[in-house]
Design a protein around this motif. Structure first.
Motif, PDB file in Angstrom:
ATOM      1  N   GLN A 104     -30.569   6.757  25.490  1.00 56.51           N
ATOM      2  CA  GLN A 104     -30.468   5.708  24.469  1.00 56.51           C
ATOM      3  C   GLN A 104     -30.071   6.308  23.124  1.00 56.51           C
ATOM      4  OE1 GLN A 104     -34.188   3.561  24.563  1.00 56.51           O
ATOM      5  NE2 GLN A 104     -33.814   2.816  26.630  1.00 56.51           N
ATOM      6  N   SER A 105     -30.618   7.463  22.814  1.00 51.01           N
ATOM      7  CA  SER A 105     -30.251   8.137  21.565  1.00 51.01           C
ATOM      8  C   SER A 105     -28.775   8.539  21.591  1.00 51.01           C
ATOM      9  CB  SER A 105     -31.141   9.367  21.374  1.00 51.01           C
ATOM     10  OG  SER A 105     -30.784  10.053  20.216  1.00 51.01           O
ATOM     11  N   MET A 106     -28.305   9.012  22.743  1.00 49.36           N
ATOM     12  CA  MET A 106     -26.898   9.392  22.871  1.00 49.36           C
ATOM     13  C   MET A 106     -25.999   8.165  22.707  1.00 49.36           C
ATOM     14  SD  MET A 106     -24.853  10.891  26.164  1.00 49.36           S
ATOM     15  CE  MET A 106     -25.081   9.323  27.008  1.00 49.36           C
ATOM     16  N   HIS A 110     -23.167   7.476  19.928  1.00 55.39           N
ATOM     17  CA  HIS A 110     -21.802   7.106  20.315  1.00 55.39           C
ATOM     18  C   HIS A 110     -21.312   5.916  19.476  1.00 55.39           C
ATOM     19  CE1 HIS A 110     -18.395   6.143  22.920  1.00 55.39           C
ATOM     20  NE2 HIS A 110     -18.893   4.937  23.125  1.00 55.39           N
ATOM     21  N   MET A 111     -22.162   4.901  19.341  1.00 61.62           N
ATOM     22  CA  MET A 111     -21.766   3.725  18.549  1.00 61.62           C
ATOM     23  C   MET A 111     -21.655   4.063  17.067  1.00 61.62           C
ATOM     24  SD  MET A 111     -23.679   0.499  20.386  1.00 61.62           S
ATOM     25  CE  MET A 111     -25.336   1.126  20.154  1.00 61.62           C
ATOM     26  N   ASP A 112     -22.592   4.869  16.560  1.00 64.09           N
ATOM     27  CA  ASP A 112     -22.528   5.272  15.151  1.00 64.09           C
ATOM     28  C   ASP A 112     -21.255   6.060  14.862  1.00 64.09           C
ATOM     29  OD1 ASP A 112     -24.950   4.042  14.530  1.00 64.09           O
ATOM     30  OD2 ASP A 112     -26.129   5.878  14.747  1.00 64.09           O
ATOM     31  N   ASP A 121     -20.920   3.825   7.450  1.00 65.46           N
ATOM     32  CA  ASP A 121     -21.983   4.832   7.561  1.00 65.46           C
ATOM     33  C   ASP A 121     -22.466   4.967   9.004  1.00 65.46           C
ATOM     34  OD1 ASP A 121     -21.905   5.254   4.824  1.00 65.46           O
ATOM     35  OD2 ASP A 121     -23.537   3.853   4.414  1.00 65.46           O
ATOM     36  N   ASP A 122     -22.614   3.846   9.669  1.00 63.21           N
ATOM     37  CA  ASP A 122     -23.073   3.796  11.058  1.00 63.21           C
ATOM     38  C   ASP A 122     -22.824   2.387  11.575  1.00 63.21           C
ATOM     39  OD1 ASP A 122     -25.170   2.216   9.966  1.00 63.21           O
ATOM     40  OD2 ASP A 122     -26.501   3.937   9.842  1.00 63.21           O
ATOM     41  N   ILE A 123     -23.214   2.124  12.793  1.00 63.49           N
ATOM     42  CA  ILE A 123     -22.944   0.796  13.362  1.00 63.49           C
ATOM     43  C   ILE A 123     -23.734  -0.286  12.648  1.00 63.49           C
ATOM     44  CG2 ILE A 123     -24.623   0.956  15.250  1.00 63.49           C
ATOM     45  CD1 ILE A 123     -21.849  -0.476  16.657  1.00 63.49           C
ATOM     46  N   LYS A 124     -24.938   0.030  12.190  1.00 62.51           N
ATOM     47  CA  LYS A 124     -25.737  -0.992  11.480  1.00 62.51           C
ATOM     48  C   LYS A 124     -25.009  -1.462  10.217  1.00 62.51           C
ATOM     49  CE  LYS A 124     -29.412   1.619  11.305  1.00 62.51           C
ATOM     50  NZ  LYS A 124     -29.369   2.824  12.074  1.00 62.51           N
ATOM     51  N   THR A 125     -24.409  -0.523   9.513  1.00 64.84           N
ATOM     52  CA  THR A 125     -23.667  -0.881   8.300  1.00 64.84           C
ATOM     53  C   THR A 125     -22.445  -1.722   8.664  1.00 64.84           C
ATOM     54  OG1 THR A 125     -24.367   1.180   7.252  1.00 64.84           O
ATOM     55  CG2 THR A 125     -22.497   0.050   6.267  1.00 64.84           C
ATOM     56  N   ALA A 126     -21.731  -1.323   9.702  1.00 62.68           N
ATOM     57  CA  ALA A 126     -20.534  -2.061  10.102  1.00 62.68           C
ATOM     58  C   ALA A 126     -20.875  -3.504  10.468  1.00 62.68           C
ATOM     59  CB  ALA A 126     -19.860  -1.368  11.281  1.00 62.68           C
ATOM     60  N   VAL A 127     -21.978  -3.695  11.183  1.00 62.78           N
ATOM     61  CA  VAL A 127     -22.375  -5.029  11.637  1.00 62.78           C
ATOM     62  C   VAL A 127     -22.734  -5.945  10.463  1.00 62.78           C
ATOM     63  CG1 VAL A 127     -24.195  -6.233  12.932  1.00 62.78           C
ATOM     64  CG2 VAL A 127     -23.028  -4.290  13.951  1.00 62.78           C
ATOM     65  N   THR A 128     -23.175  -5.374   9.348  1.00 66.89           N
ATOM     66  CA  THR A 128     -23.542  -6.224   8.204  1.00 66.89           C
ATOM     67  C   THR A 128     -22.347  -6.995   7.653  1.00 66.89           C
ATOM     68  OG1 THR A 128     -23.211  -4.477   6.541  1.00 66.89           O
ATOM     69  CG2 THR A 128     -25.420  -4.672   7.516  1.00 66.89           C
ATOM     70  N   TYR A 129     -21.141  -6.532   7.946  1.00 68.16           N
ATOM     71  CA  TYR A 129     -19.942  -7.213   7.447  1.00 68.16           C
ATOM     72  C   TYR A 129     -19.553  -8.416   8.298  1.00 68.16           C
ATOM     73  CZ  TYR A 129     -19.147  -3.493   4.088  1.00 68.16           C
ATOM     74  OH  TYR A 129     -19.278  -2.623   3.027  1.00 68.16           O
TER      75      TYR A 129
END
Length: 186
Positions: A104-106, A110-112, A121-129
């Motif tokens: 799960q960490s890997m 991969h997504m980040d 910065d990472d996938i969480k940041t991308a999703v905020t848009y």
């Protein structure tokens, strides 16, 4: 050349060939080497050479020669084991739960990494848009990342459930190869 001993509790004791050949390894003999008290004069519990508290199962005995003698506490019932057996004790096989956490960490990494390739910065940041209409390109990318993230986790959790049912841990490469691809809008 070296020698491993495993005591009855499973603890390993390592000796170099030089130590063994020169007789600097002191394996206590309970008949001639009585244990010292488990507590010192102040009532504090004595500790072994690695700082573990002494127990009845592993009494510390004084070496019979000078202060430079290398010695270890090796409880009665210890047996010599091979390098392979020692490695197996020190490196037990990964459990399914440990593999799931690692995989799960890997997958998260991969997504980040995919998000960082597009400047986020990472996938969480991308999703905020995804819900930000001010810049259409960022919004479309955010929506693509959000959709991909959901599909990736669904595939990952399904794969982990299948692996657990089969009792086999998938390789990192197999996991990454089975994940859905990121599809960005044109």
């Amino acid at each position: 050349m070296h020698k491993y001993l495993k005591d009855p509790s499973g603890r390993l004791h390592f000796f170099s060939a030089e130590d063994v050949e020169r007789g600097r390894v002191w394996v206590p003999n309970p008949i001639i080497d009585p244990p010292i008290p488990l507590r010192d004069e102040a009532g504090e519990q004595r500790r072994d050479e690695v700082g573990e508290p002494l127990t009845e199962a592993a009494p510390l005995r004084e070496p019979v020669e000078g202060p430079n003698r290398i010695w270890s506490l090796v409880p009665d019932g210890s047996v010599e084991i091979t390098d392979e057996e020692a490695y197996a004790i020190e490196h037990p096989p990964e459990t399914m739960q440990q593999a799931a956490v690692r995989l799960q960490s890997m997958v998260q990494g991969h997504m980040d990494a995919a998000a960082r390739e597009l400047g986020y910065d990472d996938i969480k940041t991308a999703v905020t848009y995804a819900d930000e209409p001010a810049v259409a390109t960022f919004q479309a990318q955010g929506q693509a990342f959000r959709s991909w993230r959901s599909r990736v986790w669904a595939a990952c959790y399904s794969m982990l459930a299948d692996a657990e049912a089969a009792g086999e841990i998938p390789s990192d490469a197999d996991v990454l190869a089975a994940l859905p691809s990121l599809e960005m809008p044109a």
